[in-house]
Scaffold this motif. Structure first.
Motif, mmCIF file in Angstrom:
data_model
loop_
_atom_site.group_PDB
_atom_site.id
_atom_site.type_symbol
_atom_site.label_atom_id
_atom_site.label_comp_id
_atom_site.label_asym_id
_atom_site.label_seq_id
_atom_site.Cartn_x
_atom_site.Cartn_y
_atom_site.Cartn_z
ATOM 1 N N PRO A 8 0.516 -0.747 0.170
ATOM 2 C CA PRO A 8 0.265 0.087 -0.315
ATOM 3 C C PRO A 8 1.198 1.268 -0.158
ATOM 4 O O PRO A 8 2.061 1.188 0.478
ATOM 5 C CB PRO A 8 -0.444 -0.206 1.157
ATOM 6 C CG PRO A 8 0.392 -0.603 2.146
ATOM 7 C CD PRO A 8 0.886 -1.645 0.901
ATOM 8 N N SER A 10 -0.379 4.502 -0.382
ATOM 9 C CA SER A 10 -1.148 5.321 0.084
ATOM 10 C C SER A 10 -2.619 5.297 0.033
ATOM 11 O O SER A 10 -2.862 3.878 -0.624
ATOM 12 C CB SER A 10 -1.495 7.253 -0.598
ATOM 13 O OG SER A 10 -2.041 6.939 -2.194
ATOM 14 N N ASN A 11 -3.848 5.832 0.448
ATOM 15 C CA ASN A 11 -4.866 5.210 0.557
ATOM 16 C C ASN A 11 -5.651 5.918 -0.959
ATOM 17 O O ASN A 11 -7.069 4.910 -1.367
ATOM 18 C CB ASN A 11 -5.809 6.449 1.625
ATOM 19 C CG ASN A 11 -5.942 6.510 2.963
ATOM 20 O OD1 ASN A 11 -5.565 5.154 3.679
ATOM 21 N ND2 ASN A 11 -6.497 7.904 2.978
ATOM 22 N N PHE A 12 -5.397 5.776 -2.226
ATOM 23 C CA PHE A 12 -5.397 5.889 -2.992
ATOM 24 C C PHE A 12 -4.971 4.768 -4.237
ATOM 25 O O PHE A 12 -4.963 5.145 -5.094
ATOM 26 C CB PHE A 12 -5.484 7.252 -3.810
ATOM 27 C CG PHE A 12 -5.918 8.397 -2.563
ATOM 28 C CD1 PHE A 12 -7.053 8.917 -2.868
ATOM 29 C CD2 PHE A 12 -5.273 9.691 -1.770
ATOM 30 C CE1 PHE A 12 -7.348 9.703 -1.969
ATOM 31 C CE2 PHE A 12 -5.629 9.626 -0.751
ATOM 32 C CZ PHE A 12 -6.685 10.225 -1.267
ATOM 33 N N SER A 14 -1.972 1.506 -4.417
ATOM 34 C CA SER A 14 -1.329 0.348 -4.215
ATOM 35 C C SER A 14 -1.171 -0.651 -5.191
ATOM 36 O O SER A 14 -1.683 -0.398 -6.549
ATOM 37 C CB SER A 14 -2.104 -0.319 -2.940
ATOM 38 O OG SER A 14 -3.101 -1.136 -3.783
ATOM 39 N N ASP A 31 -4.134 -1.299 -7.609
ATOM 40 C CA ASP A 31 -5.200 -0.621 -7.081
ATOM 41 C C ASP A 31 -6.723 -1.449 -7.094
ATOM 42 O O ASP A 31 -7.238 -1.386 -7.154
ATOM 43 C CB ASP A 31 -5.860 0.640 -7.793
ATOM 44 C CG ASP A 31 -4.829 1.689 -7.996
ATOM 45 O OD1 ASP A 31 -3.780 1.950 -6.540
ATOM 46 O OD2 ASP A 31 -4.934 2.467 -8.623
ATOM 47 N N SER A 127 5.741 1.850 6.349
ATOM 48 C CA SER A 127 4.515 0.852 4.986
ATOM 49 C C SER A 127 3.977 -0.699 6.198
ATOM 50 O O SER A 127 5.051 -1.365 6.566
ATOM 51 C CB SER A 127 4.846 0.774 3.965
ATOM 52 O OG SER A 127 5.185 1.950 3.310
#
Length: 132
Positions: A8, A10-12, A14, A31, A127
Motif C-alpha cells: 500500500p 496511500s489511501n489512493f 497500491s 489498485d 509501510s
C-alpha cells in the motif's frame, strides 16, 4: 514460500503481486485490478524487491495536490526479495550513488535472483506491506 505481496502506498494507490507457478512470474495488480498493457496481457516480473527506504518532501505538489517525496536510496535498510515463489527477508545496502545496490539474506549472503525482469519498489519505512 510466498504466494503474494501487497504494497500500500496511500489511501489512493497500491500494488500487489501474485505468484504464478505456470509462468514462473509474479503477476502485478494495481489498485485492486490486474495491471495490463494495451494488448490486455497482465504485467509480470520474475523477481520483485520491496526496498524499505526513507524519504524527504521536495517542497512541491503533484497534479492532485499531494506532496512530492523523494526516496533516499543510498545507505542501508530492510528488503524483501520475492523470487521463484519464495520470499527472502533481508537487507539492502548502497554506500553511494555510484555503487550498485546489494541485497543480502539474514546471514549476510547475497540473494540470488531468477533470470528475467526485476521490479524494485521503493517503499517508505513503516509501510504496512504484507505477504500471503
Amino acid at each position: 514460500d510466498a504466494a503474494s505481496v501487497s504494497i500500500p502506498y496511500s489511501n489512493f494507490a497500491s500494488a500487489a503481486y501474485a505468484w504464478d507457478a505456470a509462468s514462473g512470474t509474479w503477476k502485478r495488480s494495481q489498485d485492486g485490478a490486474p495491471h495490463t498493457v494495451a494488448s490486455g496481457k497482465q504485467i509480470a516480473a520474475h523477481n520483485v524487491i520491496v526496498q524499505f527506504v526513507s524519504s524527504r518532501k521536495l517542497g512541491n505538489v503533484d497534479a492532485s495536490g499531494h506532496a512530492v517525496n523523494e526516496s533516499i536510496v543510498t545507505g542501508e535498510g530492510v528488503a524483501w526479495v520475492l523470487s521463484g515463489g519464495r520470499i527472502t527477508k533481508g537487507r539492502w545496502s548502497k554506500p553511494d550513488a555510484d555503487s550498485p545496490t546489494r541485497y543480502t539474506d539474514a546471514a549476510g549472503n547475497s540473494v540470488k535472483l531468477s533470470p528475467g525482469r526485476t521490479w524494485v519498489h521503493f517503499t517508505p519505512v513503516g509501510s504496512a506491506v504484507s505477504t500471503g
